[in-house]
Design a protein around this motif. Structure first.
Motif, PDB file in Angstrom:
ATOM      1  N   LEU A   1     -13.825 -27.985 -48.559  1.00  0.00           N
ATOM      2  CA  LEU A   1     -14.663 -26.839 -48.911  1.00  0.00           C
ATOM      3  C   LEU A   1     -16.146 -27.174 -48.849  1.00  0.00           C
ATOM      4  CD1 LEU A   1     -12.628 -25.203 -51.810  1.00  0.00           C
ATOM      5  CD2 LEU A   1     -13.210 -24.171 -49.609  1.00  0.00           C
ATOM      6  N   ILE A   2     -16.500 -28.426 -49.104  1.00  0.00           N
ATOM      7  CA  ILE A   2     -17.905 -28.815 -48.969  1.00  0.00           C
ATOM      8  C   ILE A   2     -18.369 -28.582 -47.533  1.00  0.00           C
ATOM      9  CG2 ILE A   2     -19.365 -30.872 -48.763  1.00  0.00           C
ATOM     10  CD1 ILE A   2     -18.504 -31.765 -51.440  1.00  0.00           C
ATOM     11  N   ILE A   3     -17.532 -28.961 -46.574  1.00  0.00           N
ATOM     12  CA  ILE A   3     -17.884 -28.767 -45.163  1.00  0.00           C
ATOM     13  C   ILE A   3     -17.930 -27.279 -44.820  1.00  0.00           C
ATOM     14  CG2 ILE A   3     -17.147 -29.164 -42.784  1.00  0.00           C
ATOM     15  CD1 ILE A   3     -15.863 -31.759 -43.703  1.00  0.00           C
TER      16      ILE A   3
ATOM     17  N   ALA B   1     -20.960 -22.402 -43.430  1.00  0.00           N
ATOM     18  CA  ALA B   1     -21.097 -20.945 -43.474  1.00  0.00           C
ATOM     19  C   ALA B   1     -22.508 -20.526 -43.878  1.00  0.00           C
ATOM     20  CB  ALA B   1     -20.067 -20.352 -44.440  1.00  0.00           C
ATOM     21  N   VAL B   2     -23.112 -21.254 -44.806  1.00  0.00           N
ATOM     22  CA  VAL B   2     -24.499 -20.959 -45.185  1.00  0.00           C
ATOM     23  C   VAL B   2     -25.438 -21.224 -44.008  1.00  0.00           C
ATOM     24  CG1 VAL B   2     -26.423 -21.715 -46.641  1.00  0.00           C
ATOM     25  CG2 VAL B   2     -24.181 -21.299 -47.657  1.00  0.00           C
ATOM     26  N   ALA B   3     -25.201 -22.319 -43.303  1.00  0.00           N
ATOM     27  CA  ALA B   3     -26.044 -22.645 -42.147  1.00  0.00           C
ATOM     28  C   ALA B   3     -25.924 -21.607 -41.046  1.00  0.00           C
ATOM     29  CB  ALA B   3     -25.663 -24.023 -41.603  1.00  0.00           C
ATOM     30  N   ASP B   4     -24.774 -20.948 -40.972  1.00  0.00           N
ATOM     31  CA  ASP B   4     -24.508 -19.982 -39.908  1.00  0.00           C
ATOM     32  C   ASP B   4     -24.975 -18.570 -40.267  1.00  0.00           C
ATOM     33  OD1 ASP B   4     -23.428 -19.529 -37.314  1.00  0.00           O
ATOM     34  OD2 ASP B   4     -21.667 -18.588 -38.209  1.00  0.00           O
ATOM     35  N   ALA B   5     -25.520 -18.400 -41.458  1.00  0.00           N
ATOM     36  CA  ALA B   5     -25.959 -17.071 -41.896  1.00  0.00           C
ATOM     37  C   ALA B   5     -27.204 -16.631 -41.129  1.00  0.00           C
ATOM     38  CB  ALA B   5     -26.245 -17.083 -43.395  1.00  0.00           C
TER      39      ALA B   5
ATOM     40  N   ILE C   1     -22.193 -11.482 -56.528  1.00  0.00           N
ATOM     41  CA  ILE C   1     -22.849 -11.349 -57.835  1.00  0.00           C
ATOM     42  C   ILE C   1     -21.940 -11.871 -58.942  1.00  0.00           C
ATOM     43  CG2 ILE C   1     -23.653  -9.671 -59.548  1.00  0.00           C
ATOM     44  CD1 ILE C   1     -24.676  -7.995 -57.138  1.00  0.00           C
ATOM     45  N   LEU C   2     -20.646 -11.563 -58.843  1.00  0.00           N
ATOM     46  CA  LEU C   2     -19.691 -12.054 -59.838  1.00  0.00           C
ATOM     47  C   LEU C   2     -19.721 -13.581 -59.899  1.00  0.00           C
ATOM     48  CD1 LEU C   2     -17.381 -11.277 -61.812  1.00  0.00           C
ATOM     49  CD2 LEU C   2     -15.802 -11.562 -59.884  1.00  0.00           C
ATOM     50  N   GLY C   3     -19.742 -14.199 -58.721  1.00  0.00           N
ATOM     51  CA  GLY C   3     -19.792 -15.658 -58.687  1.00  0.00           C
ATOM     52  C   GLY C   3     -21.052 -16.203 -59.329  1.00  0.00           C
ATOM     53  N   PHE C   4     -22.178 -15.579 -59.053  1.00  0.00           N
ATOM     54  CA  PHE C   4     -23.441 -16.087 -59.596  1.00  0.00           C
ATOM     55  C   PHE C   4     -23.613 -15.769 -61.078  1.00  0.00           C
ATOM     56  CE2 PHE C   4     -24.665 -17.148 -55.335  1.00  0.00           C
ATOM     57  CZ  PHE C   4     -25.511 -18.236 -55.529  1.00  0.00           C
ATOM     58  N   VAL C   5     -22.920 -14.771 -61.566  1.00  0.00           N
ATOM     59  CA  VAL C   5     -22.921 -14.543 -63.015  1.00  0.00           C
ATOM     60  C   VAL C   5     -22.353 -15.770 -63.720  1.00  0.00           C
ATOM     61  CG1 VAL C   5     -21.835 -13.234 -64.880  1.00  0.00           C
ATOM     62  CG2 VAL C   5     -22.864 -12.030 -62.949  1.00  0.00           C
TER      63      VAL C   5
ATOM     64  N   ILE D   1     -21.317 -22.641 -55.837  1.00  0.00           N
ATOM     65  CA  ILE D   1     -22.660 -22.170 -55.492  1.00  0.00           C
ATOM     66  C   ILE D   1     -22.747 -21.824 -54.011  1.00  0.00           C
ATOM     67  CG2 ILE D   1     -25.082 -22.866 -55.287  1.00  0.00           C
ATOM     68  CD1 ILE D   1     -24.622 -24.575 -57.851  1.00  0.00           C
ATOM     69  N   PHE D   2     -22.269 -22.725 -53.159  1.00  0.00           N
ATOM     70  CA  PHE D   2     -22.393 -22.486 -51.722  1.00  0.00           C
ATOM     71  C   PHE D   2     -21.418 -21.426 -51.223  1.00  0.00           C
ATOM     72  CE2 PHE D   2     -25.003 -26.193 -51.883  1.00  0.00           C
ATOM     73  CZ  PHE D   2     -25.884 -26.015 -50.828  1.00  0.00           C
ATOM     74  N   LEU D   3     -20.279 -21.309 -51.862  1.00  0.00           N
ATOM     75  CA  LEU D   3     -19.332 -20.259 -51.485  1.00  0.00           C
ATOM     76  C   LEU D   3     -19.945 -18.880 -51.689  1.00  0.00           C
ATOM     77  CD1 LEU D   3     -16.478 -19.160 -50.788  1.00  0.00           C
ATOM     78  CD2 LEU D   3     -15.913 -19.430 -53.208  1.00  0.00           C
ATOM     79  N   PHE D   4     -20.458 -18.629 -52.888  1.00  0.00           N
ATOM     80  CA  PHE D   4     -20.966 -17.292 -53.184  1.00  0.00           C
ATOM     81  C   PHE D   4     -22.350 -17.054 -52.580  1.00  0.00           C
ATOM     82  CE2 PHE D   4     -17.717 -17.897 -56.501  1.00  0.00           C
ATOM     83  CZ  PHE D   4     -16.923 -16.801 -56.185  1.00  0.00           C
ATOM     84  N   ALA D   5     -23.130 -18.124 -52.397  1.00  0.00           N
ATOM     85  CA  ALA D   5     -24.395 -17.970 -51.677  1.00  0.00           C
ATOM     86  C   ALA D   5     -24.122 -17.559 -50.232  1.00  0.00           C
ATOM     87  CB  ALA D   5     -25.186 -19.276 -51.713  1.00  0.00           C
TER      88      ALA D   5
END
Length: 456
Positions: free
Chosen positions: A73-75, A80-84, A266-270, A291-295
């Motif tokens: 999941l780290i990878i 996924a964040v880099a590909d946004a 938003i739920l994740g960041f809450v 953090i990276f999943l929901f970001a």
């Protein structure tokens, strides 16, 4: 065309690259080889019967499934964040500011290192995309450049990440229930990251490797011509944004709904905000992945777009899926056969309080050539390093960091983690490894001086 000229450091790198490409098999083969080495050591050194070693192997084999999932999941979440779209726009803006090839080599290395402090998986993909954009920009501006060096600069983040926020070892020993908790307890990430030695190393790695990369860039008349594959990769446009099909169904609308993705993000960041408010700066592997999943979900804006990026990143975890059970089996053989005590005693016998951390770093550098995964290496080497440290009454955090530094230092000498980067840039491992190894050799003094002389 004359062969491009090489300076002394580049010749060393080229030689090491040729040897690596000629003799180094797939890292999965190393995991298999280490399995049999551990088996033979258990039989002939620890005096355990062959059948009992098989039993020990299987006792460990499936013991790290949750850890393997965390590493995968780290990878995936970092990629996924880099590909946004937001990340890609910033990369294009950075690339557009470059005015020379040396500046490009410096910039991509600096960004790769800086982003690696946040997330090593993010660094790998951001670095690759930035290298590609820099190549595109330099071609437009008709500036000669060494593409292999620029891509190698993008890879340097894999040498620098293991002291900061996504450090596999640091996050693991901060996670309740980790496999060495009975020996060292829970060590907060704050203590792992923010100590004298690691702060100095972190600053030095941000300054010197980018300078080394800039210094390595050859003269314009000596740059290597781009291959057809590289040109195609540079010119290839990719888009992870999902498009709502014509005549969409209710399911299609839900897949592409910004409301659905936004609500989940938003739920994740809450919870993330609640966690930091309640527990302070208390990071572990699960929270970093959270953090990276929901970001990533918020940055992609729709679940369809996010899942498209996740699917593209999933191929990068195949090595973890296959190799981690083998590493766990090796750990089982080492632990249950008594080898961990034998090897720890051997380490202690050749060490003094002044040399223990250096030997730990150097041994980790060697082990990483066979186990090119921070988490996987800690599974194999962690029990030995920790037992040795306890026998030596050594500092546990410094021991962990010595293993971490060794694990990442020699990443520059083998292409295991460069697969995604090579796919994006259209290069082959031999195009970058000479330069990455040159940067590795030039940066080695930072690690050696730190583990030898600096306190934590």
């Amino acid at each position: 065309m004359d062969k491009p000229k090489e300076n002394g450091i580049m010749k060393i790198g080229s030689t090491l690259t040729r040897l690596s490409m000629k003799y180094m098999p797939d890292p999965s083969i190393f995991a298999v080889i280490l399995t049999f080495i551990a088996f033979l050591l258990g039989v002939f050194i620890a005096g355990v019967s062959p059948m009992q070693m098989v039993v020990n192997w299987y006792k460990g084999f499936w013991s790290l499934l949750s850890f393997a999932m965390q590493m995968a999941l780290i990878i995936i979440t970092g990629s996924a964040v880099a590909d946004a779209p937001f990340t890609k726009r910033k990369i294009e803006q950075l690339a557009g500011s470059v005015k020379s090839a040396k500046q490009a080599a410096w910039l991509v290395t600096f960004v790769s290192v800086l982003v690696s402090y946040i997330h090593w998986g993010l660094s790998l993909i951001v670095g690759a995309l930035l290298a590609k954009e820099l190549a595109k920009e330099l071609r437009i501006k008709k500036i000669p450049f060494e593409y292999g060096l620029i891509a190698a600069g993008a890879y340097v983040g894999q040498m620098t990440w293991h002291g900061m926020f996504s450090a596999s070892i640091g996050l693991l020993i901060a996670t309740p229930g980790h496999f060495l908790e009975d020996k060292i307890g829970i060590i907060p990430m704050y203590d792992y990251m923010f100590n004298t030695m690691n702060i100095v190393v972190t600053i030095a790695l941000l300054i010197f490797p980018p300078l080394f990369a800039s210094m390595l860039h050859p003269n314009p008349e000596s740059v290597t011509p781009l291959s057809e594959e590289s040109i195609k990769a540079i010119e290839l446009e990719t888009d992870s944004t999902a498009v709502l099909p014509k005549n969409p169904t209710v399911g299609d609308r839900l897949n592409n709904s910004k409301i659905v993705a936004g609500a989940l993000g938003i739920l994740g960041f809450v919870y993330i905000i609640y966690h930091f408010y309640t527990y302070g700066f208390n990071l572990d592997i699960n929270l970093v992945n959270t953090i990276f999943l929901f970001a990533g979900i918020l940055m992609h804006k729709t679940m369809a777009s996010y899942l498209k990026s996740v699917k593209a990143a999933t191929g990068g975890v195949s090595g973890i899926v296959f190799q981690f059970p083998l590493y766990a089996g090796i750990m089982g053989m080492i632990q249950y056969s008594g080898l961990v005590d034998i090897l720890s005693n051997a380490m202690v016998s050749i060490s003094t309080p002044d040399t223990f951390y250096l030997y730990t770093f150097l041994s980790a550098s060697l082990v990483n050539m066979f186990v090119p995964s921070g988490g996987g290496q800690w599974v194999v080497q962690g029990p030995i390093a920790i037992d040795s440290a306890l026998m030596m009454h050594a500092n546990i955090i410094k021991t962990c960091l010595a293993v971490a530094y060794g694990n990442t230092w020699t990443n520059m000498a083998q292409p295991f983690w460069a697969i995604a980067l090579l796919g994006v840039t259209g290069l082959q491992a031999r195009d970058i490894m000479g330069y990455s190894m040159a940067i590795m050799l030039m940066s080695g003094l930072i690690f050696i001086l730190a583990v030898t002389f600096l306190p934590v």
